[in-house]
Design an enzyme around this catalytic site. Sequence first.
Site, PDB file in Angstrom:
ATOM      1  N   HIS A  37      48.015  41.483  48.939  1.00  0.00           N
ATOM      2  CA  HIS A  37      48.897  40.309  48.928  1.00  0.00           C
ATOM      3  C   HIS A  37      50.363  40.744  48.935  1.00  0.00           C
ATOM      4  O   HIS A  37      51.195  40.150  49.625  1.00  0.00           O
ATOM      5  CB  HIS A  37      48.666  39.475  47.659  1.00  0.00           C
ATOM      6  CG  HIS A  37      47.283  38.918  47.508  1.00  0.00           C
ATOM      7  ND1 HIS A  37      46.434  39.337  46.514  1.00  0.00           N
ATOM      8  CD2 HIS A  37      46.616  37.963  48.201  1.00  0.00           C
ATOM      9  CE1 HIS A  37      45.302  38.662  46.589  1.00  0.00           C
ATOM     10  NE2 HIS A  37      45.375  37.824  47.606  1.00  0.00           N
ATOM     11  N   GLN A  61      37.587  24.952  49.994  1.00  0.00           N
ATOM     12  CA  GLN A  61      37.002  26.058  50.766  1.00  0.00           C
ATOM     13  C   GLN A  61      35.866  26.758  50.027  1.00  0.00           C
ATOM     14  O   GLN A  61      35.330  27.743  50.519  1.00  0.00           O
ATOM     15  CB  GLN A  61      38.079  27.048  51.212  1.00  0.00           C
ATOM     16  CG  GLN A  61      38.695  27.881  50.104  1.00  0.00           C
ATOM     17  CD  GLN A  61      39.926  28.633  50.604  1.00  0.00           C
ATOM     18  OE1 GLN A  61      40.952  28.051  50.912  1.00  0.00           O
ATOM     19  NE2 GLN A  61      39.815  29.947  50.684  1.00  0.00           N
ATOM     20  N   GLN A 153      39.281  34.179  59.509  1.00  0.00           N
ATOM     21  CA  GLN A 153      40.234  33.163  59.024  1.00  0.00           C
ATOM     22  C   GLN A 153      41.534  33.211  59.836  1.00  0.00           C
ATOM     23  O   GLN A 153      42.065  32.177  60.235  1.00  0.00           O
ATOM     24  CB  GLN A 153      40.536  33.421  57.546  1.00  0.00           C
ATOM     25  CG  GLN A 153      41.712  32.634  57.008  1.00  0.00           C
ATOM     26  CD  GLN A 153      41.904  32.847  55.518  1.00  0.00           C
ATOM     27  OE1 GLN A 153      41.171  32.280  54.727  1.00  0.00           O
ATOM     28  NE2 GLN A 153      42.876  33.648  55.130  1.00  0.00           N
ATOM     29  N   SER A 186      40.598  40.272  45.608  1.00  0.00           N
ATOM     30  CA  SER A 186      40.634  39.713  44.247  1.00  0.00           C
ATOM     31  C   SER A 186      39.249  39.795  43.613  1.00  0.00           C
ATOM     32  O   SER A 186      39.119  39.864  42.394  1.00  0.00           O
ATOM     33  CB  SER A 186      41.102  38.256  44.281  1.00  0.00           C
ATOM     34  OG  SER A 186      42.367  38.178  44.887  1.00  0.00           O
ATOM     35  N   ARG A 187      38.205  39.756  44.460  1.00  0.00           N
ATOM     36  CA  ARG A 187      36.835  39.764  43.934  1.00  0.00           C
ATOM     37  C   ARG A 187      36.378  41.161  43.504  1.00  0.00           C
ATOM     38  O   ARG A 187      35.337  41.284  42.860  1.00  0.00           O
ATOM     39  CB  ARG A 187      35.862  39.173  44.953  1.00  0.00           C
ATOM     40  CG  ARG A 187      36.082  37.664  45.153  1.00  0.00           C
ATOM     41  CD  ARG A 187      35.037  37.040  46.064  1.00  0.00           C
ATOM     42  NE  ARG A 187      35.064  35.588  46.031  1.00  0.00           N
ATOM     43  CZ  ARG A 187      35.682  34.822  46.935  1.00  0.00           C
ATOM     44  NH1 ARG A 187      36.316  35.375  47.957  1.00  0.00           N
ATOM     45  NH2 ARG A 187      35.664  33.500  46.830  1.00  0.00           N
TER      46      ARG A 187
HETATM   47  P1  AMP Z   1      43.360  35.225  49.201  1.00  0.00           P
HETATM   48  O1  AMP Z   1      44.184  35.163  47.969  1.00  0.00           O
HETATM   49  O2  AMP Z   1      42.118  36.039  49.084  1.00  0.00           O
HETATM   50  O3  AMP Z   1      43.151  33.873  49.832  1.00  0.00           O
HETATM   51  O4  AMP Z   1      44.252  36.030  50.258  1.00  0.00           O
HETATM   52  C1  AMP Z   1      45.559  35.610  50.581  1.00  0.00           C
HETATM   53  C2  AMP Z   1      46.035  36.366  51.783  1.00  0.00           C
HETATM   54  O5  AMP Z   1      46.060  37.759  51.490  1.00  0.00           O
HETATM   55  C3  AMP Z   1      45.121  36.188  53.008  1.00  0.00           C
HETATM   56  O6  AMP Z   1      45.924  36.061  54.165  1.00  0.00           O
HETATM   57  C4  AMP Z   1      44.336  37.449  53.003  1.00  0.00           C
HETATM   58  O7  AMP Z   1      43.868  37.820  54.276  1.00  0.00           O
HETATM   59  C5  AMP Z   1      45.361  38.449  52.499  1.00  0.00           C
HETATM   60  N1  AMP Z   1      44.688  39.632  51.955  1.00  0.00           N
HETATM   61  C6  AMP Z   1      43.708  39.665  51.010  1.00  0.00           C
HETATM   62  N2  AMP Z   1      43.286  40.930  50.807  1.00  0.00           N
HETATM   63  C7  AMP Z   1      44.002  41.714  51.640  1.00  0.00           C
HETATM   64  C8  AMP Z   1      44.027  43.125  51.920  1.00  0.00           C
HETATM   65  N3  AMP Z   1      43.237  43.978  51.292  1.00  0.00           N
HETATM   66  N4  AMP Z   1      44.903  43.563  52.847  1.00  0.00           N
HETATM   67  C9  AMP Z   1      45.723  42.701  53.498  1.00  0.00           C
HETATM   68  N5  AMP Z   1      45.753  41.375  53.286  1.00  0.00           N
HETATM   69  C10 AMP Z   1      44.904  40.882  52.372  1.00  0.00           C
END
Ligand code: AMP
Length: 279
Positions: A37, A61, A153, A186-187
């Site tokens: 992030h 979602q 996505q 995050s998981r």
């Molecule tokens: P999320 O909080 O999981 O919805 O992710 C928010 C944004 O961060 C989304 O655009 C994800 O694709 C991006 N994101 C999550 N994990 C990664 C990662 N390891 N590398 C790059 N972008 C990420």
Amino acid sequence: MKIVESRSEAYAQVAQWRQAGASVGLVPTMGALHAGHYALADRSSKECDKSVATIFVNPTQFAPHEDLSRYPRTIDDDLQGLRERQTDLVFIPQPEELYPAGFSTYVEPSNVALPLEGVFRPTHFRGVTTIVLKLFNILPATVGYFGQKDFQQLTVIRRMVDDLNIPIRVEGCEIVREPDGLALSSRNRYLSSGQRQTALSLSRALSAVSEQAGDGNVSVEQLEQTMHRIMRNAGIERIDYACIVDRNTLESLPQLDRPAVALIAAHVGDTRLIDNVLL
Ligand code: AMP
């Protein structure tokens, strides 16, 4: 760094910046922020005059059996991290702010939402397109930053922006990984140390097919078998998919004869992980 919970305050701030001629970057997230992030937030504040992040665990979602209620929430750390990345505004709405009583309009995603995640999480992308369009409307930014970690996505969002003539540029950002290859998520904090070892087989499977494709193997069937074998040998019993598809349409391919992407979704214990690599 300004922190706001209301739509009207968020809109007023971004609209004021845009009227003054500033470029605005937007980084939508569900919180529990990590270096993946923060790479998006860094790019946003580097490339734009003003940088905005959102933290919202979007209920539409998640399917009823998924992890909405236990999704990790680490708001104080998140705000500190965003502050360090020179974020100017963080929008943290309560669910009722975005889904008030009577809410009933959704964005129907295009066909690129149907395979892969669409098979296993049939209502997921409808929730994603709906929340992302809402955020684009509330925070009328110049550029939206999204990670390639969620490759499908990103494809769905690009299609929506083109199809609905949304005045925002979408930028995809490379996957950020741990030194041993595990894609940040995050998981990942759900994983025990043993499970984390098992989870490494996702990125190992992707590296293996990337290498084999680089060596000239164009048989999608063989490459997909390689991914399955590596994950099964590591002890993964539930693989939702391990597929190679056309990078633009996400349709299946007999041969690696055009830009493609290998994508995996697999369960490690109760945790569902996704990862991908461009071929
Ligand atoms: P999320 O909080 O999981 O919805 O992710 C928010 C944004 O961060 C989304 O655009 C994800 O694709 C991006 N994101 C999550 N994990 C990664 C990662 N390891 N590398 C790059 N972008 C990420």
